[in-house]
Write a protein that holds these residues in place. Structure first.
Motif: not given
Length: 321
Positions: A117, A139, A180, A199, A203, A209, A213-215, A217-218, A221
């Motif tokens: 991240a 996360q 989540d 986020p 995520h 979000d 920023r969730a993108e 974190l995804a 992951d």
């Protein structure tokens, strides 16, 4: 679905960090917070002071000279960075999952998400890479929350650590413990502001979000799954899709993984997380190629068996005529 699904978890059942951590979070969130006030608050707690100084003197921060006082550490890092570091330290020491749950493995995987991240944020021009590091580390903290609330689920949650993301999410939702949503509720319980928490809850696409920023974190992951998940074909497809959404091409993957490993090395020292050997992209690709070969051979064998079955049926039909 369990009776105690995430929608019905009482705040009193959720793990709470030490009071000093909540005070740090509250003070940093205050518009009137000043560096001397935060330094004085942290200095009053010997354990947190020692942990903060140990971390700030690690290779992750690379101070030009040894930092020997909390005042200097806070001045060097700034308010938000101190809060983020305190959260990382607190989270590491808070959970004691049931016997058999691989807590060291969990934190190693989380560290890979955190490093991913941070680097993705920097690549995309987000200057607050350290906050993305913290978000990446936390996360999946909902998994630890689930083992705390439901110790009987620890064996299955342990097994799910090695499964592709979609399988993990699907099974968690069946069990009523989506990590989540649980993580989002836990961080709200810790009195963190919505901009920080959103986020984590979003995520996997189950919430909104606005920060985007969730993108990141995804994608982080997916990058962690590339190392952790046994089915490398699925993991590769997922990481390429996630990086593509961020405008990052597959040709940059090898360099990205090398940079991630460097961040893991220095941040593992900072947080006291044990890590094993980190595979290179060539190793991952070799495993994926072997998996593809197995699939191809399995398909060919299935075709042969189908052809044999059809031939037997034709022969039997001819005998009956």
């Amino acid at each position: 679905m369990r009776a105690s699904s995430v929608e019905t978890v009482a705040a009193g059942a959720l793990p709470s960090p030490p009071a000093i951590v909540l005070k740090v979070v509250q003070q940093v969130s205050s518009p009137d917070c000043a560096l001397p006030d935060l330094s004085q608050l942290i200095s009053a707690d010997p354990s947190l002071s020692a942990a903060l100084l140990q971390s700030v003197n690690s290779a992750y921060y690379r101070p030009k000279q040894p930092v020997t006082t909390v005042q200097r550490a806070v001045a060097l890092l700034g308010l938000q960075a101190v809060r983020n570091l305190v959260l990382c330290i607190a989270a590491r020491g808070l959970f004691a999952p049931p016997e058999g749950f691989p807590i060291d493995r969990f934190w190693e995987i989380s560290l890979r998400r955190a490093a991913s991240a941070k680097l993705l944020a920097q690549h995309l021009g987000d200057r607050d890479g350290d906050e993305l590091f913290t978000l990446g580390l936390l996360q999946d903290i909902g998994v630890l929350t689930a083992t705390t609330l439901h110790p009987d689920l620890a064996p299955e949650l342990t097994e799910l650590l090695g499964h592709p993301l979609r399988r993990r999410l699907h099974r968690e939702r069946e069990l009523g413990v989506p990590h989540d949503a649980l993580g989002q509720q836990l961080l709200h319980h810790w009195q963190l502001d919505e901009a920080f928490v959103a986020p984590v809850g979003a995520h996997h696409g189950q919430a909104k979000d606005p920060s985007g920023r969730a993108e990141i974190l995804a994608a982080a992951d997916a990058l962690a799954d590339l190392v952790v998940v046994e089915d490398k074909l699925v993991a590769l497809a997922d990481v390429e899709a996630r990086l593509s959404k961020l405008g990052i091409g597959a040709t940059q993957l090898s360099e990205l993984l090398g940079d991630i490993d460097q961040v893991i090395e220095v941040s593992a020292e900072m947080l006291g997380i044990s890590t094993g050997p980190q595979p290179e992209l060539s190793d991952i690709m070799a495993v994926a190629a072997a998996g593809l070969a197995d699939i191809t051979m399995g398909y060919q064998q299935a075709v042969k068996e189908l052809q044999s079955s059809l031939e037997r049926e034709r022969a039997m039909a001819e005998q009956l005529e």
